[in-house]
Scaffold this motif. Sequence first.
Motif, mmCIF file in Angstrom:
data_model
loop_
_atom_site.group_PDB
_atom_site.id
_atom_site.type_symbol
_atom_site.label_atom_id
_atom_site.label_comp_id
_atom_site.label_asym_id
_atom_site.label_seq_id
_atom_site.Cartn_x
_atom_site.Cartn_y
_atom_site.Cartn_z
ATOM 1 N N ILE A 21 2.426 5.980 3.450
ATOM 2 C CA ILE A 21 1.071 5.757 3.020
ATOM 3 C C ILE A 21 0.333 6.868 2.231
ATOM 4 O O ILE A 21 -0.177 6.334 1.242
ATOM 5 C CB ILE A 21 0.297 5.242 4.202
ATOM 6 N N ASP A 22 0.248 7.816 2.844
ATOM 7 C CA ASP A 22 -0.620 9.151 2.118
ATOM 8 C C ASP A 22 0.189 9.844 1.039
ATOM 9 O O ASP A 22 -0.634 10.357 0.298
ATOM 10 C CB ASP A 22 -1.227 9.840 3.239
ATOM 11 N N ALA A 23 1.475 10.204 1.665
ATOM 12 C CA ALA A 23 2.163 11.221 0.573
ATOM 13 C C ALA A 23 3.471 10.531 0.215
ATOM 14 O O ALA A 23 4.002 9.860 0.985
ATOM 15 C CB ALA A 23 2.235 12.283 1.233
ATOM 16 N N ALA B 106 5.582 10.116 13.268
ATOM 17 C CA ALA B 106 5.267 9.222 12.240
ATOM 18 C C ALA B 106 3.688 9.245 12.271
ATOM 19 O O ALA B 106 3.075 9.087 11.001
ATOM 20 C CB ALA B 106 6.146 8.021 12.410
ATOM 21 N N ARG B 107 3.064 8.774 13.217
ATOM 22 C CA ARG B 107 1.672 8.587 13.370
ATOM 23 C C ARG B 107 0.788 9.866 12.924
ATOM 24 O O ARG B 107 0.004 9.730 12.183
ATOM 25 C CB ARG B 107 1.228 7.855 14.840
ATOM 26 N N GLU B 108 1.482 10.984 13.568
ATOM 27 C CA GLU B 108 0.786 12.334 13.148
ATOM 28 C C GLU B 108 0.855 12.604 11.630
ATOM 29 O O GLU B 108 -0.233 13.219 11.011
ATOM 30 C CB GLU B 108 1.422 13.380 13.731
ATOM 31 N N GLN B 109 1.964 12.012 10.717
ATOM 32 C CA GLN B 109 2.044 12.425 9.551
ATOM 33 C C GLN B 109 1.842 11.181 8.599
ATOM 34 O O GLN B 109 1.948 11.448 7.340
ATOM 35 C CB GLN B 109 3.514 12.676 9.287
ATOM 36 N N THR C 204 2.341 16.597 -1.246
ATOM 37 C CA THR C 204 1.444 15.636 -1.138
ATOM 38 C C THR C 204 0.223 15.806 -1.988
ATOM 39 O O THR C 204 0.369 16.671 -2.823
ATOM 40 C CB THR C 204 0.816 16.304 0.577
ATOM 41 N N ARG C 205 -0.566 14.995 -1.679
ATOM 42 C CA ARG C 205 -1.776 14.843 -2.761
ATOM 43 C C ARG C 205 -2.537 16.269 -2.815
ATOM 44 O O ARG C 205 -2.677 16.589 -3.841
ATOM 45 C CB ARG C 205 -2.659 13.845 -2.230
ATOM 46 N N ASP C 206 -2.529 16.926 -1.586
ATOM 47 C CA ASP C 206 -3.445 18.454 -1.716
ATOM 48 C C ASP C 206 -2.474 19.181 -2.501
ATOM 49 O O ASP C 206 -2.968 19.919 -3.203
ATOM 50 C CB ASP C 206 -3.800 18.494 -0.327
ATOM 51 N N GLU C 207 -1.381 19.022 -2.291
ATOM 52 C CA GLU C 207 -0.370 20.360 -2.667
ATOM 53 C C GLU C 207 -0.362 19.981 -4.357
ATOM 54 O O GLU C 207 -0.136 20.981 -5.034
ATOM 55 C CB GLU C 207 1.037 20.260 -2.220
ATOM 56 N N ALA C 208 -0.175 18.677 -4.584
ATOM 57 C CA ALA C 208 -0.165 18.340 -6.103
ATOM 58 C C ALA C 208 -1.454 18.768 -6.759
ATOM 59 O O ALA C 208 -1.540 19.449 -7.947
ATOM 60 C CB ALA C 208 0.084 16.916 -6.528
ATOM 61 N N LEU C 209 -2.604 18.566 -6.088
ATOM 62 C CA LEU C 209 -3.897 19.042 -6.843
ATOM 63 C C LEU C 209 -4.020 20.603 -6.977
ATOM 64 O O LEU C 209 -4.417 21.209 -7.860
ATOM 65 C CB LEU C 209 -4.986 18.342 -6.035
ATOM 66 N N ALA C 210 -3.457 21.254 -5.831
ATOM 67 C CA ALA C 210 -3.321 22.582 -5.981
ATOM 68 C C ALA C 210 -2.732 23.321 -7.180
ATOM 69 O O ALA C 210 -3.183 23.832 -7.728
ATOM 70 C CB ALA C 210 -3.163 23.250 -4.570
ATOM 71 N N ARG D 149 0.542 -1.000 0.031
ATOM 72 C CA ARG D 149 0.090 -0.005 -0.141
ATOM 73 C C ARG D 149 0.739 1.485 -0.019
ATOM 74 O O ARG D 149 0.144 2.307 -0.357
ATOM 75 C CB ARG D 149 -0.603 0.064 1.398
ATOM 76 N N ALA D 150 2.260 1.084 0.220
ATOM 77 C CA ALA D 150 3.049 2.387 0.444
ATOM 78 C C ALA D 150 3.454 2.732 -0.964
ATOM 79 O O ALA D 150 3.466 2.280 -1.955
ATOM 80 C CB ALA D 150 4.453 1.991 1.206
ATOM 81 N N LEU D 151 3.494 4.312 -0.837
ATOM 82 C CA LEU D 151 4.104 4.919 -1.985
ATOM 83 C C LEU D 151 5.548 5.167 -2.105
ATOM 84 O O LEU D 151 6.004 5.262 -3.031
ATOM 85 C CB LEU D 151 3.417 6.459 -1.921
ATOM 86 N N SER D 152 6.260 5.034 -1.039
ATOM 87 C CA SER D 152 7.504 5.016 -0.670
ATOM 88 C C SER D 152 8.058 4.518 0.281
ATOM 89 O O SER D 152 7.256 4.317 1.449
ATOM 90 C CB SER D 152 8.302 6.667 -1.065
#
Length: 172
Positions: free
Chosen positions: A86-88, A45-48, A131-137, A21-24
């Motif tokens: 996982i997210d970015a 790490a949990r926070e991010q 991040t996903r949001d930054e890329a979309l922006a 599931r990881a991106l990197s």
Amino acid sequence: MALGLAAKKEIVAEVSDVASRALSVAVAEYRGMEVAELTDLRVKAREQGVYLRVVRNTLAKRALADSKFADLDSALTGPLIYGFSIDAPGGAARLFKDFSKENDKLKVTALSIGSGLLGPEKLDAVASLPTRDEALAKLLATFKAPVGKFVQTINEVPTKFVRVLAAIKDEK
């Protein structure tokens, strides 16, 4: 404490699932770090949204063997902590980069974004991935003018349509 075969299989399965599931992945040596420092790293790490795990290298090699991160195999030596983004895509690299500013004992040894083994010199490049949001922006910013024109046209269509209908009605 020695791990039994069942516990080892469980660890391999868990890390393999996370890797799928990881991106990197970012791998860092943590030799000499105190337990409190590692706990602080885990909290951050949990926070991010980064999955952190200390795993024996032989088990990590088995877990990553059939994943897109199999190229890390040659870099897995020494006491390592594995960070899975996982997210970015730059999440784990950013976490390790920021944490190593405060703690010089954490040394990134390898990175992978699924396209080959990257050395620690690429840490800044991977950490700066949006991040996903930054890329979309950024994507929306490139479309701003055309989208604005499109929205203006859409807003004008009902008015023009009404005018055309009125003109047709007047001709009858």
